[in-house]
Motif scaffolding. Structure first.
Motif, PDB file in Angstrom:
ATOM      1  N   GLU A 186      48.510 -15.982 -60.619  1.00  0.00           N
ATOM      2  CA  GLU A 186      48.919 -16.712 -59.427  1.00  0.00           C
ATOM      3  C   GLU A 186      48.169 -18.029 -59.374  1.00  0.00           C
TER       4      GLU A 186
ATOM      5  N   THR B 276      52.679 -11.041 -46.859  1.00  0.00           N
ATOM      6  CA  THR B 276      52.318 -12.355 -47.384  1.00  0.00           C
ATOM      7  C   THR B 276      51.196 -12.977 -46.581  1.00  0.00           C
TER       8      THR B 276
ATOM      9  N   SER C  71      47.935 -10.956 -47.032  1.00  0.00           N
ATOM     10  CA  SER C  71      47.323 -11.229 -48.332  1.00  0.00           C
ATOM     11  C   SER C  71      46.641 -12.590 -48.345  1.00  0.00           C
ATOM     12  N   SER C  72      47.288 -13.592 -47.736  1.00  0.00           N
ATOM     13  CA  SER C  72      46.703 -14.932 -47.678  1.00  0.00           C
ATOM     14  C   SER C  72      45.416 -14.945 -46.854  1.00  0.00           C
TER      15      SER C  72
ATOM     16  N   ALA D  55      42.614 -13.261 -48.768  1.00  0.00           N
ATOM     17  CA  ALA D  55      42.076 -14.107 -49.837  1.00  0.00           C
ATOM     18  C   ALA D  55      41.117 -15.167 -49.298  1.00  0.00           C
TER      19      ALA D  55
ATOM     20  N   TYR E 289      41.816  -5.984 -52.361  1.00  0.00           N
ATOM     21  CA  TYR E 289      42.560  -7.243 -52.257  1.00  0.00           C
ATOM     22  C   TYR E 289      43.693  -7.291 -53.283  1.00  0.00           C
TER      23      TYR E 289
ATOM     24  N   SER F 201      47.622  -7.688 -52.520  1.00  0.00           N
ATOM     25  CA  SER F 201      48.434  -8.777 -53.076  1.00  0.00           C
ATOM     26  C   SER F 201      49.624  -8.232 -53.853  1.00  0.00           C
TER      27      SER F 201
END
Length: 315
Positions: free
Chosen positions: A183, A258, A261-262, A265, A276, A280
């Protein structure tokens, strides 16, 4: 004098994907649900495409957008899951530099395209409910084609700078990526340079996808709810709102993992790495599997056509 412990290479031949560090002993067991989800994803999305193709009554804007969603989900899944499974099953951790960038491109462009499809679906529901008599005139085949092209071009073009810049960063010290896929930020963090440009552009994409798209969808649904509440009876309101439930479900399925996950992070410094990585993977694996199932279960036209198909095969 150069640092003897630093290996500098401007274009590495390959990267090493570690999979899920800390859970190496259970990689094979993790692969079982992952492979099952991929099989369901492929079968369910191809079923949606097949049903829409053979049933002329489903040749409408909503189902055209649903076909776009199915194709995008297939691309996203195929770009990620086979490599994951090769890591889990065969310990095949190497991925070529260009293959890594291609995977990066398809993951992120598919996500942006999918977000754009949800906006298009929201617009379709707005026109169908707020301007039902003009629906076929506003969303004719020509307009649907233009919207579809705009959605695909937006996703494809917005991610090109990420891939181009990542390709030209100088890399050093290590080519190990402690994840199951390539990614954007996971790759550029390996660069021996100030990568704030990539970081800021990635944040801009997040704002574009999770910000502007959600804003447009929200505006559409505000107008939809206003139109629904003006209907004379409760039954009419429930029936009309029922045409939106599939769209709302897939939106939640896509955006919640989404965003989570953001946030994980950026702010989850104390969260274990394996947790994590699993989170993701959820946003890469679960929405492509659930989207066709949700539409298949919640949409009467698709459900009825699927039942007729099985009945014909059984006779």
């Amino acid at each position: 004098m150069s640092d003897s412990n630093t290996t500098y290479f401007s274009n590495p031949s390959h990267f090493i994907l570690l999979g899920i560090p800390g859970l190496e002993t259970v990689h094979v067991w993790i692969s079982i649900p992952f492979s099952a989800m991929y099989i369901i994803t492929v079968l369910a999305n191809f079923t949606i495409l097949f049903i829409v193709k053979i049933d002329v009554a489903l040749h409408e804007p909503m189902y055209y957008f649903l076909c776009m969603l199915a194709v995008t989900d297939l691309v996203l899944s195929t770009a990620t899951i086979p490599k994951m499974l090769s890591i889990f099953w065969f310990n095949s951790r190497e991925i070529g530099f260009n293959a890594c960038l291609a995977q990066l491109y398809f993951i992120h462009s598919s996500s942006v395209i999918e977000s754009g499809i949800f906006v298009a679906m929201g617009f379709d529901r707005y026109v169908a409910i707020c301007h039902p008599l003009r629906h076929s005139a506003i969303l004719n085949n020509h307009m649907v084609a233009k919207i579809s092209l705009a959605v695909v071009l937006r996703g494809g073009i917005l991610i090109l700078p990420c891939t181009f810049v990542a390709r030209h960063w100088p890399y050093c010290r290590t080519n190990i990526i402690p994840y199951t896929q390539c990614e954007h930020m996971d790759v550029v963090r390996l660069a021996c340079a100030d990568v704030r440009v990539s970081s800021y552009y990635g944040l801009f994409l997040q704002i574009c996808m999770s910000g502007l798209d959600v804003f447009f969808i929200t505006v559409s649904y505000i107008q939809i709810l206003r139109a629904i509440f003006r209907l004379p009876t409760k039954e009419a309101r429930l029936k009309t709102f029922g045409t939106c439930t599939s769209h709302i479900c897939v939106i939640l399925t896509f955006y919640i993992p989404t965003v989570f996950s953001s946030l994980t992070a950026r702010f989850g410094d104390n969260i274990p790495l394996y947790f994590y990585i699993l989170i993701s993977n959820i946003y890469l694996l679960v929405p492509p599997m659930l989207n066709p199932i949700i539409y298949g279960v919640r949409t009467k036209q698709i459900r009825d056509r699927l039942l007729r198909l099985f009945i014909q095969k059984g006779t």
